[in-house]
Write an enzyme that holds these catalytic residues in place. Structure first.
Site, PDB file in Angstrom:
ATOM      1  N   GLU A  18      40.191   0.610  11.028  1.00  8.39           N
ATOM      2  CA  GLU A  18      38.770   0.234  11.037  1.00  8.39           C
ATOM      3  C   GLU A  18      38.582  -1.278  10.908  1.00  8.39           C
ATOM      4  O   GLU A  18      37.627  -1.755  10.311  1.00  8.39           O
ATOM      5  CB  GLU A  18      38.003   0.964   9.924  1.00  8.39           C
ATOM      6  CG  GLU A  18      38.108   2.464   9.948  1.00  8.39           C
ATOM      7  CD  GLU A  18      37.727   3.060  11.295  1.00  8.39           C
ATOM      8  OE1 GLU A  18      36.980   2.406  12.041  1.00  8.39           O
ATOM      9  OE2 GLU A  18      38.175   4.172  11.601  1.00  8.39           O
ATOM     10  N   GLY A  19      39.494  -2.021  11.501  1.00 10.62           N
ATOM     11  CA  GLY A  19      39.465  -3.476  11.423  1.00 10.62           C
ATOM     12  C   GLY A  19      40.313  -3.946  10.267  1.00 10.62           C
ATOM     13  O   GLY A  19      39.998  -3.677   9.104  1.00 10.62           O
TER      14      GLY A  19
END
Length: 596
Positions: free
Chosen positions: A440-441
């Site tokens: 998620e980054g």
């Protein structure tokens, strides 16, 4: 098997006394909940997660997922547990009642998510990804798309995924190659390969709805040419029943460090039929709705695994005997003292406890800001809450997962050699929690987002909104002698954050590379200061409760001692981190490649 006790009393403290959510009649739907209802729901989740999910955590890790005849099979017991999860209604807690949800606030649901993650992170990811898919379609899908998918996603009868990453394109989605060719009537043939797809295929449900980023034939280059498509595993007939299998397949399972019970797949889309979600070339905007939901959820993963690791480390430290306290024998009837008497063990445990409880309060606050952004009838108040939630997204994802992982390592260290072997479960907590810093980054990207977008792009507007909340709180309590152990460290940390902010803002015009060089240390300063703010607020509540003769005096006095430890151990770290921003980051921008 590791033990777990859901921190229900802490949830009550945060919801009722710190955030006072039962007084928020200005928020739509909050008048339909009360403490009795919420306590009963969270107790039910606690019972389910402890009795059903926790026993499957270790066995699911050992067994993992498998592909048999083209079908991904989850570990033994997962399918039956998932059906119980759905039958109990746990999948529906915070979803829109129009589609079968219970409509509870995110500030309640976030703690159900924590319990899910603490007891079985791999299992919890299946419904978590589904909720993200629901959120994206709910926010951006057409009415026809909502009618087609949302009820089944809300109920948990179907699950969902997000498909972004390709082997050559991780964070840089501008390089994405997956294509979508129009076929008429809002249908498209989607072709391409995606990797690292959590819950990509499994045997828990009859259908899986993949949200896939792809390019249309006329798409402009870069991220402005990306669209989002809903691609089901099985096509759906007009009457809502399942039809033939779509041209989508899990071709492999990733061999990974942790979360073995979750099926992380390589997905091949070979002319698979999908439908556009939102407008053409605006898929990244729609996907970010899902990702922001997911980033809060990932932050909760950092907290959830840290909490169960702490609980087990504490129990071990009370039971394990080794050596004698330096100040003299503490357990004369035993061959040695429990290791809890040793200073470094106490340091690690208190560092974990202070972090966990502070992060839990911050998660509740972040969830409440999200609630306010959606449920406040005042557009101004909703916009303000939305800016605060955006500002703190990198903190709850990046800072909390960084420190949550370190807390798991400390918990493992308490066990010594026993922490390194599988029997006690600690090495699994370390392995499982590690991914939260990456997906998620990555946390480096979160730090860049915090400095580059949230700090500089809006000229510090969101930071000013938050500062205007902190300063009045300090002013309100500054003359209270009992609050000084909590306010002075908060003020010092805030001063370090302000100076670090000013330093970056001053240098960025002439040295843009300072953003990347300073961003990680800056995020840590921001995170530590954020938790100091939460701890000072909790201390104010605890002091008032004690002054009013609260029944559970031990609970509030423990809160105060933990708050003081946080200020003495954690909050003081902002000074050295500020020095990193002001010195090491400048040097990093001037080093030649030969220095590496």
């Amino acid at each position: 098997m590791p033990i777990y006790q859901a921190p229900l009393r802490d949830y009550q403290f945060i919801l009722n006394e710190l955030l006072t959510i039962y007084n928020r009649t200005d928020l739509q739907g909050f008048d339909e909940i009360d403490a009795e209802l919420v306590d009963a729901i969270l107790q039910g989740v606690a019972d389910f997660t402890t009795e059903v999910m926790l026993p499957l955590n270790g066995s699911g890790d050992v067994e993992g997922c498998q592909i048999k005849e083209g079908q991904v099979i989850t570990p033994n017991g997962f399918k039956e547990a998932y059906q119980q999860y759905v039958d109990n209604g746990w999948a529906t807690l915070t979803s829109d009642p129009h589609y079968g949800g219970q409509g509870l606030p995110e500030s309640v649901g976030i703690f159900a998510t924590e319990m899910n993650t603490s007891t079985n992170m791999a299992f919890a990811m299946y419904p978590a990804l589904t909720h993200g898919a629901y959120a994206a379609i709910h926010a951006h899908g057409s009415e026809a798309l909502k009618a087609k998918y949302l009820e089944k996603l809300v109920s948990g009868e179907w699950t969902g995924t997000m498909n972004l990453t390709e082997s050559h394109a991780g964070t840089d989605l501008a390089l994405l190659r997956t294509r979508a060719v129009p076929m008429g009537e809002n249908t498209y043939a989607v072709s391409g390969e995606k990797i690292f797809i959590s819950s990509g295929d499994h045997d828990l449900t009859d259908n899986i709805v993949h949200l896939v980023l792809a390019r249309l034939p006329d798409a402009p280059e870069g991220v402005k040419g990306i669209s989002l498509f809903a691609v089901p595993k099985y096509l759906i007939k007009d009457d809502g029943s399942l039809g033939s299998k779509n041209s989508v397949e899990a071709t492999a399972l990733e061999h990974k460090m942790g979360i073995h019970g979750n099926s992380t797949c390589v997905m091949l889309f070979d002319g698979a039929i999908g439908e556009l979600v939102g407008k053409p070339h605006q898929g990244l905007r729609a996907m970010f709705t899902m990702m922001n939901e997911a980033r809060l959820g990932v932050g909760v993963q950092g907290l959830g695994v840290s909490e169960i690791a702490y609980q087990n480390a504490l129990a071990y430290a009370k039971d394990r005997i080794q050596g004698r306290a330096l100040s003299g024998v503490k357990a004369p009837d035993m061959a040695a003292d429990p290791i809890l008497v040793h200073g470094d063990i106490r340091r690690m445990l208190m560092a974990q406890k202070a972090f966990n409880e502070g992060a839990r309060a911050l998660m509740g606050q972040q969830a409440l800001w999200l609630d306010e952004s959606h449920r406040n009838s005042s557009e101004e108040a909703a916009a303000k809450a939305s800016k605060l939630a955006a500002l703190f997204t990198p903190i709850v994802k990046g800072f909390v997962t960084d420190q949550g992982f370190k807390a798991c390592v400390d918990a493992q260290q308490v066990f010594g050699g026993h922490g390194y072997i599988h029997e006690w479960g600690m090495e699994q907590f370390v392995r499982d929690s590690r991914i939260a810093m990456i997906y998620e980054g990555t946390n480096g990207v979160q730090a860049l987002d915090l400095v580059g977008r949230k700090l500089l792009s809006d000229r510090g507007e969101a930071l000013t909104i938050w500062s205007d909340m902190v300063k009045p709180f300090v002013a309100e309590h500054i003359n209270n002698e009992a609050m000084k152990p909590y306010l002075v460290p908060l003020m010092d940390a805030s001063n370090d954050l302000e100076k670090a902010t000013g330093f970056i803002s001053t240098h960025v015009a002439t040295n843009p590379d300072i953003i990347g060089a300073a961003s990680m240390a800056y995020m840590q300063i921001f995170g530590i200061t954020s938790l100091a703010w939460m701890w000072a607020r909790m201390a104010a509540v605890a002091i008032q409760a004690l002054q009013e003769g609260a029944e559970n005096e031990v609970f509030y006095r423990t809160k105060l001692s933990t708050a003081e430890f946080y200020m003495n151990y954690w909050a003081v770290q902002t000074r050295s981190l500020r020095k990193q921003v002001e010195s090491a980051s400048l040097q990093l921008t001037t080093l030649s490649n030969d220095n590496f």
